[in-house]
Design a protein around this motif. Structure first.
Motif, mmCIF file in Angstrom:
data_model
loop_
_atom_site.group_PDB
_atom_site.id
_atom_site.type_symbol
_atom_site.label_atom_id
_atom_site.label_comp_id
_atom_site.label_asym_id
_atom_site.label_seq_id
_atom_site.Cartn_x
_atom_site.Cartn_y
_atom_site.Cartn_z
ATOM 1 N N CYS A 68 42.015 76.485 66.630
ATOM 2 C CA CYS A 68 41.779 76.865 68.022
ATOM 3 C C CYS A 68 43.116 77.116 68.709
ATOM 4 O O CYS A 68 43.507 76.364 69.611
ATOM 5 C CB CYS A 68 40.982 75.789 68.751
ATOM 6 S SG CYS A 68 39.359 75.513 68.040
ATOM 7 N N PRO A 69 43.834 78.160 68.294
ATOM 8 C CA PRO A 69 45.119 78.429 68.948
ATOM 9 C C PRO A 69 44.887 78.934 70.371
ATOM 10 O O PRO A 69 43.809 79.424 70.697
ATOM 11 C CB PRO A 69 45.734 79.533 68.081
ATOM 12 C CG PRO A 69 44.572 80.221 67.457
ATOM 13 C CD PRO A 69 43.514 79.161 67.277
ATOM 14 N N PRO A 70 45.893 78.808 71.224
ATOM 15 C CA PRO A 70 45.753 79.326 72.581
ATOM 16 C C PRO A 70 45.606 80.848 72.570
ATOM 17 O O PRO A 70 46.014 81.511 71.615
ATOM 18 C CB PRO A 70 47.051 78.907 73.263
ATOM 19 C CG PRO A 70 48.011 78.657 72.166
ATOM 20 C CD PRO A 70 47.218 78.250 70.968
ATOM 21 N N ILE A 100 49.755 83.366 72.422
ATOM 22 C CA ILE A 100 50.523 82.761 71.339
ATOM 23 C C ILE A 100 51.490 83.813 70.812
ATOM 24 O O ILE A 100 51.123 84.994 70.698
ATOM 25 C CB ILE A 100 49.586 82.219 70.234
ATOM 26 C CG1 ILE A 100 50.349 81.406 69.187
ATOM 27 C CG2 ILE A 100 48.769 83.326 69.595
ATOM 28 C CD1 ILE A 100 49.440 80.637 68.240
ATOM 29 N N ASP A 101 52.708 83.411 70.530
ATOM 30 C CA ASP A 101 53.657 84.395 70.017
ATOM 31 C C ASP A 101 53.780 84.290 68.492
ATOM 32 O O ASP A 101 53.226 83.383 67.874
ATOM 33 C CB ASP A 101 55.022 84.278 70.701
ATOM 34 C CG ASP A 101 55.721 82.954 70.466
ATOM 35 O OD1 ASP A 101 55.568 82.357 69.384
ATOM 36 O OD2 ASP A 101 56.453 82.512 71.373
ATOM 37 N N ARG A 102 54.474 85.227 67.913
ATOM 38 C CA ARG A 102 54.577 85.318 66.455
ATOM 39 C C ARG A 102 55.182 84.049 65.844
ATOM 40 O O ARG A 102 54.718 83.556 64.822
ATOM 41 C CB ARG A 102 55.392 86.540 66.055
ATOM 42 C CG ARG A 102 55.434 86.755 64.569
ATOM 43 C CD ARG A 102 56.204 88.020 64.213
ATOM 44 N NE ARG A 102 55.962 88.350 62.837
ATOM 45 C CZ ARG A 102 55.104 89.240 62.408
ATOM 46 N NH1 ARG A 102 54.390 89.945 63.255
ATOM 47 N NH2 ARG A 102 54.944 89.460 61.120
ATOM 48 N N ALA A 103 56.204 83.495 66.484
ATOM 49 C CA ALA A 103 56.841 82.278 65.975
ATOM 50 C C ALA A 103 55.848 81.118 65.946
ATOM 51 O O ALA A 103 55.842 80.309 65.003
ATOM 52 C CB ALA A 103 58.056 81.926 66.818
ATOM 53 N N GLN A 104 54.991 81.042 66.953
ATOM 54 C CA GLN A 104 53.991 79.978 66.998
ATOM 55 C C GLN A 104 52.916 80.179 65.927
ATOM 56 O O GLN A 104 52.444 79.207 65.329
ATOM 57 C CB GLN A 104 53.367 79.898 68.388
ATOM 58 C CG GLN A 104 54.344 79.411 69.435
ATOM 59 C CD GLN A 104 53.821 79.601 70.840
ATOM 60 O OE1 GLN A 104 53.198 80.625 71.161
ATOM 61 N NE2 GLN A 104 54.068 78.618 71.701
ATOM 62 N N VAL A 105 52.540 81.429 65.679
ATOM 63 C CA VAL A 105 51.589 81.713 64.600
ATOM 64 C C VAL A 105 52.213 81.322 63.255
ATOM 65 O O VAL A 105 51.567 80.679 62.424
ATOM 66 C CB VAL A 105 51.166 83.200 64.596
ATOM 67 C CG1 VAL A 105 50.351 83.531 63.355
ATOM 68 C CG2 VAL A 105 50.384 83.538 65.855
ATOM 69 N N ASP A 106 53.478 81.685 63.057
ATOM 70 C CA ASP A 106 54.167 81.310 61.816
ATOM 71 C C ASP A 106 54.210 79.791 61.653
ATOM 72 O O ASP A 106 53.993 79.270 60.553
ATOM 73 C CB ASP A 106 55.590 81.879 61.795
ATOM 74 C CG ASP A 106 55.620 83.383 61.656
ATOM 75 O OD1 ASP A 106 54.602 83.986 61.252
ATOM 76 O OD2 ASP A 106 56.687 83.984 61.953
ATOM 77 N N GLU A 107 54.480 79.075 62.740
ATOM 78 C CA GLU A 107 54.511 77.610 62.697
ATOM 79 C C GLU A 107 53.136 77.051 62.341
ATOM 80 O O GLU A 107 53.014 76.117 61.545
ATOM 81 C CB GLU A 107 54.981 77.056 64.040
ATOM 82 C CG GLU A 107 55.030 75.556 64.093
ATOM 83 C CD GLU A 107 55.429 75.022 65.457
ATOM 84 O OE1 GLU A 107 55.533 73.789 65.574
ATOM 85 O OE2 GLU A 107 55.632 75.815 66.404
ATOM 86 N N MET A 108 52.079 77.628 62.921
ATOM 87 C CA MET A 108 50.721 77.179 62.641
ATOM 88 C C MET A 108 50.386 77.367 61.158
ATOM 89 O O MET A 108 49.849 76.468 60.510
ATOM 90 C CB MET A 108 49.721 77.960 63.510
ATOM 91 C CG MET A 108 48.283 77.571 63.307
ATOM 92 S SD MET A 108 47.133 78.487 64.363
ATOM 93 C CE MET A 108 47.258 80.145 63.698
ATOM 94 N N ILE A 109 50.732 78.520 60.613
ATOM 95 C CA ILE A 109 50.448 78.798 59.208
ATOM 96 C C ILE A 109 51.269 77.885 58.304
ATOM 97 O O ILE A 109 50.768 77.383 57.288
ATOM 98 C CB ILE A 109 50.719 80.291 58.874
ATOM 99 C CG1 ILE A 109 49.793 81.196 59.702
ATOM 100 C CG2 ILE A 109 50.585 80.557 57.395
ATOM 101 C CD1 ILE A 109 48.320 80.942 59.511
ATOM 102 N N GLU A 110 52.523 77.611 58.662
ATOM 103 C CA GLU A 110 53.365 76.707 57.886
ATOM 104 C C GLU A 110 52.776 75.293 57.857
ATOM 105 O O GLU A 110 52.703 74.667 56.793
ATOM 106 C CB GLU A 110 54.788 76.673 58.450
ATOM 107 C CG GLU A 110 55.710 75.707 57.749
ATOM 108 C CD GLU A 110 55.971 76.046 56.290
ATOM 109 O OE1 GLU A 110 56.319 75.116 55.544
ATOM 110 O OE2 GLU A 110 55.834 77.215 55.891
#
Length: 58
Positions: free
Chosen positions: A22-24, A27-37
């Motif tokens: 449930c991401p906000p 959301i920016d690309r860096a946050q998506v990358d962090e979520m996937i990591e």
């Protein structure tokens, strides 16, 4: 779910063997990358656990 939470990612268990993210909406690309990591780390921990406990089915 718990393995992801151990890495700082909150997920929600849903029916079967599924997890919900449930991401906000903003959301920016860096946050998506962090979520996937973090999700990847949780999956790796889960694989280590089921391998160690001999829970994998052939």
């Amino acid at each position: 779910m718990q393995a992801c939470q151990n890495h700082g990612m909150i997920t929600r268990a849903v029916a079967g063997s599924s997890l919900a993210f449930c991401p906000p909406l903003i959301i920016d690309r860096a946050q998506v990358d962090e979520m996937i990591e973090k999700f990847s780390l949780g999956l790796n921990d889960t694989l280590d656990f089921v391998t160690r406990e001999n829970l994998l089915k052939n």
